[in-house]
Design an enzyme around this catalytic site. Structure first.
Site, PDB file in Angstrom:
ATOM      1  N   LYS A 149       0.944  -1.196   0.071  1.00  0.00           N
ATOM      2  CA  LYS A 149      -0.063   0.031  -0.060  1.00  0.00           C
ATOM      3  C   LYS A 149       0.832   1.136   0.123  1.00  0.00           C
ATOM      4  O   LYS A 149       0.634   2.267  -0.596  1.00  0.00           O
ATOM      5  CB  LYS A 149      -1.021   0.067   1.259  1.00  0.00           C
ATOM      6  N   ASP A 188     -11.587   2.719   3.838  1.00  0.00           N
ATOM      7  CA  ASP A 188     -11.943   1.126   3.566  1.00  0.00           C
ATOM      8  C   ASP A 188     -13.475   1.129   3.461  1.00  0.00           C
ATOM      9  O   ASP A 188     -13.809   0.183   3.006  1.00  0.00           O
ATOM     10  CB  ASP A 188     -11.143   0.561   4.737  1.00  0.00           C
ATOM     11  N   GLN A 217      -4.780  -2.027   9.463  1.00  0.00           N
ATOM     12  CA  GLN A 217      -4.883  -3.345   8.724  1.00  0.00           C
ATOM     13  C   GLN A 217      -5.302  -4.431   9.618  1.00  0.00           C
ATOM     14  O   GLN A 217      -5.022  -4.391  10.848  1.00  0.00           O
ATOM     15  CB  GLN A 217      -3.196  -3.752   8.307  1.00  0.00           C
TER      16      GLN A 217
END
Ligand code: NAP
Length: 284
Positions: free
Chosen positions: A52, A119, A96
């Site tokens: 990422k 997200d 994460q």
């Protein structure tokens, strides 16, 4: 033989477009910023987080990776998020998963400002997606819609079948296909006569975490097959939920694993971070 939907190549094209957009934003003094928090030392998570960061760097997004020890308490993690919520140079925040067992992922997601929840996992953003008034779309389903559009695959009016009903893939995928005017059926582990349903699909999205489960006899001739699965087979080889060798003989289009849906997921994270930056600076 099917046409292979190349997620890697599509992703490269889309990322170039984003890099151009970021150059334009830079002229206005805006540099999108993403903070990625990782708690503990899960090896796979460390790779995802590093990828990422690299993707951000490639397009010109400022990224900050915050590595916290596995003993970090839920309160400590939430306090770090609260600081990031207030920072002007951070537009997107991502934590994460998986998190260590003593941390409740729902409480953590709830602490991220909805305007920075790139997200799109928070209750506010999930609700916004439901009513079609979203800031961000969840990355994996959004990447799939982008792939379908880039390959000029019509969704409107099509019979779409989604196998899987997880909060991060199956459910939002079904919702996005419906927003694109597909007629959507969702299947799960209690679905009876699964193959009868999947054989009706013009577009079949498979997200079930079962290596090579979907065989050619479950797929209509000419269907578009999107394989979200990312599994290791008995030999440790990366494979999807679809038996690619069999199904590619009957499908019109198919995504491979690796190189299909996966690359688009991070690309959509970049998109969401740009969107967040524009919103946070009052551009959108
Ligand atoms: P998940 O939470 O384990 O959900 C799996 C779903 O499949 C569940 O809804 C389950 O039904 C359903 N299912 C399992 N066995 C079934 C069966 N025999 N018949 C019909 N449905 C069945 O998995 P997930 O998080 O959605 O992920 C799915 C796959 O996508 C995984 O392989 C994951 O690694 C991969 N993934 C890839 C990306 C990417 O970027 N490429 C991103 C996210 C996930 P129940 O609800 O009834 O249990």
């Amino acid at each position: 033989m099917s046409i292979i939907i190349d997620g890697k190549q599509t992703s490269a094209v889309v990322r170039k477009e984003y890099a151009e957009e970021i150059k334009e934003l830079a002229k206005k003094g805006i540099v999108p910023g993403l903070a990625v928090i990782i708690v503990g030392d899960d090896a796979a998570s460390a790779i995802y987080v590093r990828n990422k960061g690299i993707a951000c760097q490639q397009v010109g997004i400022y990224s900050e990776i915050i590595e916290l020890p596995k003993e970090t308490t839920q309160d400590e993690l939430i306090n770090r998020i609260k600081v990031l919520n207030e920072r002007k140079d951070i537009d997107g925040i991502l934590v994460q998963v998986p998190l260590p067992k003593h941390i409740d992922p729902k409480a953590v997601v709830a602490s991220i400002s909805p305007a920075k929840d790139v997200d799109a996992f928070s209750e506010v953003n999930v609700g916004k997606i439901m009513i079609g008034n979203h800031y961000f779309l969840p990355c994996t389903p959004a990447g799939i819609i982008e792939l379908l559009k880039r390959y000029n695959i019509e969704i409107c009016g099509k019979d779409c079948v989604v196998i899987g009903r997880s909060d991060i893939v199956g459910k939002p995928m079904a919702m996005l296909l419906m927003h694109e005017n597909g007629t959507v059926t969702i299947c799960h582990s209690k679905t009876r006569n699964l193959a009868d349903i999947t054989r009706r699909a013009d577009i079949l999205v498979v997200a079930m975490k079962k290596p090579r489960y979907v065989k050619a006899d479950m797929v209509k001739e000419g269907a578009v097959v999107i394989d979200v699965g990312m599994n290791r087979d008995a030999e440790g080889k990366l494979c999807g939920d679809v038996d690619f060798d069999e199904v590619s003989k009957v499908a019109s289009y198919i995504t491979p694993v690796p190189g299909g849906v996966g690359p688009m997921t991070i690309t959509m994270l970049l998109k969401n971070t740009i969107t967040a930056a524009k919103r946070n600076h009052g551009i959108e």
